[in-house]
Design a protein around this motif. Structure first.
Motif, short mmCIF file in Angstrom:
data_model
loop_
_atom_site.label_atom_id
_atom_site.label_comp_id
_atom_site.label_asym_id
_atom_site.label_seq_id
_atom_site.Cartn_x
_atom_site.Cartn_y
_atom_site.Cartn_z
N GLY A 275 0.82 -1.21 0.00
CA GLY A 275 0.00 0.00 0.00
C GLY A 275 0.85 1.26 0.00
N ARG A 276 0.18 2.37 0.02
CA ARG A 276 0.83 3.68 0.03
C ARG A 276 0.91 4.18 1.46
N LEU B 28 -0.92 2.49 6.13
CA LEU B 28 -0.89 2.37 4.68
C LEU B 28 -2.31 2.41 4.13
N SER B 29 -2.45 2.73 2.88
CA SER B 29 -3.75 2.68 2.22
C SER B 29 -3.67 1.76 1.01
N LEU C 165 -3.00 -2.88 7.46
CA LEU C 165 -2.53 -1.66 6.83
C LEU C 165 -2.03 -0.67 7.87
N VAL C 166 -2.48 -0.82 9.11
CA VAL C 166 -1.91 -0.05 10.21
C VAL C 166 -0.83 -0.92 10.84
N VAL C 167 0.43 -0.54 10.64
CA VAL C 167 1.57 -1.32 11.14
C VAL C 167 1.74 -1.00 12.62
N GLY D 24 3.81 8.90 1.20
CA GLY D 24 3.70 8.94 -0.25
C GLY D 24 4.37 7.78 -0.96
N GLN D 25 5.24 7.06 -0.25
CA GLN D 25 5.92 5.92 -0.86
C GLN D 25 4.98 4.73 -0.95
#
Length: 418
Positions: free
Chosen positions: A82-83, A104-105, A232-234, A250-251
């Protein structure tokens, strides 16, 4: 009157002849001298190192460098790609288990979750409709069973009554046979209805079980999808310090890509690089030591990594008597790694002589201390300070241990003080 001129005894011709003969003799003497292996050179004792051979405790060891590392490191890899949308902490932060690190998304994953939730809702609705239909069907069959039971009871009553009256000659055979046939029909009808009701109950229960299992599988898939979205949430898997975080807002990060690591600070270990030459002699349990703050600390090998990279392999060493207070993560330690037990041996100090001789010979100082001459020796094991002498020297001998680089093929050193 003529005068007799005396003849000169040392004329130029004779002098030239004598000089030539002397030169030839000098050349021959020099040739004999240099080919006899007795080449000498004057050496200032202040510019060389003279060491004494001694006998003492010896333990074969090698010097190695080690890096202080946390005793446990948990790597943070992206469970789902994800981003990077948000960072909650920065590198070096101290974390508690479950604390969020970054978010992350992934729109595809989130859309799949919505579709899965919709599928579960539709399946649940379908199950409810099926249950209602099965319930209505069961009620209808129970009503039918009640009617059959009532008809059977009435036919049984009439049959028993007519049977008694027929025996008493109160009714005719025709009427008795009619009630008998009606009763037999109701018996068969009742059995058939009961069988149908039992089969319907079994079928309904199987359908409900299958629907329940399907619903449970869908629920499990939904839970898994929710977990994937939740990943997605680390979050920090353990208490520790976040290090080596490699993620910027943004990565894009692919599944399995390294995001950072959590160092568990409950203790430290030392990661040591060892030359592959010693790989057959390194095993768990070997000991080593290092000096820190004028105090010596002991280490022991706990794990050996046999993979060789660039001619070296790694081992993990643990502190034998507890971690020193002044130790810090990333600190470099100079370690003496023991390869044998301690024994008594004849020792020669290490020095530059080994580079030119390979340990096959050495300049030994004479008893009067005025010269040093070549002697053949045989060296064995080594530690950071000494070589073990196997042959050629004895305790008390004095030898030149500094570099022989400037001596060439010189056979004997004339020791002088300037």
């Amino acid at each position: 009157m003529d005068r007799v001129i005396p003849k000169k005894k040392w004329n130029s011709k004779r002098l030239a002849t004598i000089g030539g003969a002397a030169a030839i003799l000098a050349l021959i003497g020099a040739s004999v001298y240099f080919t006899s292996g007795k080449t000498k050179v004057n050496v200032d004792t202040g510019k060389i190192t003279v060491s004494e051979i001694k006998k003492g405790p010896f333990q074969e060891s090698i010097p190695v460098n080690g890096i202080v590392m946390p005793i446990t490191t948990i790597y943070l890899d992206a469970m789902e790609g994800g981003r990077v949308e948000e960072k909650f902490v920065e590198d070096g932060a101290f974390m508690k288990k479950g604390d969020p690190i970054m978010r992350l998304s992934n729109t595809d994953l989130e859309l799949s979750l919505v579709n899965q939730e919709t599928q579960v809702f539709n399946l649940l609705t379908q199950m409810q409709i099926s249950k209602n239909a099965a319930r209505q069907n069961t009620i209808g069959k129970l009503n039918q069973m009640a009617e059959v039971a009532s008809s059977f009871t009435e036919a049984e009553r009439v049959y028993n009554l007519n049977k008694d009256l027929y025996q008493k000659k109160a009714v005719g055979l025709q009427e008795f046979r009619k009630s008998q046939l009606e009763y037999e029909y109701q018996v068969k009808r009742k059995k058939l209805t009961e069988q149908v009701l039992r089969q319907d109950s079994v079928s309904t229960r199987e359908e409900q079980d299958q629907a329940t299992q399907g619903y449970q599988r869908t629920q499990a898939a939904l839970a898994l999808m929710r977990k994937k979205v939740g990943d997605l949430v680390v979050r920090a898997p353990v208490d520790g310090q976040l290090t080596s975080m490699d993620a910027e807002i943004g990565q894009n990060r692919s599944p399995g890509q390294r995001l950072g690591q959590i160092d568990v600070l409950s203790g430290f270990k030392v990661r040591v690089d060892v030359d592959e030459h010693y790989i057959t002699r390194i095993f768990t349990g070997l000991k080593g030591d290092f000096t820190l703050g004028d105090k010596t600390y002991n280490l022991v090998i706990r794990k050996v990594y046999t993979q060789v990279t660039n001619g070296r392999f790694q081992v993990d060493m643990a502190f034998a008597e507890g971690t020193p207070k002044d130790i810090r993560r990333g600190q470099t330690l100079q370690i003496r790694l023991a390869l044998s037990d301690e024994t008594q041996a004849i020792l020669v100090p290490k020095g530059g002589f080994y580079q030119q001789t390979g340990g096959n010979w050495i300049f030994k100082v004479s008893e009067n201390g005025k010269t040093a001459y070549k002697v053949d020796i045989q060296l064995g094991r080594q530690d950071p300070d000494y070589y073990e002498v196997l042959e050629g020297l004895k305790p008390g001998d004095k030898v030149v241990t500094s570099s022989y680089e400037n001596f060439g093929d010189i056979q004997e050193l004339v020791l002088k003080k300037e």
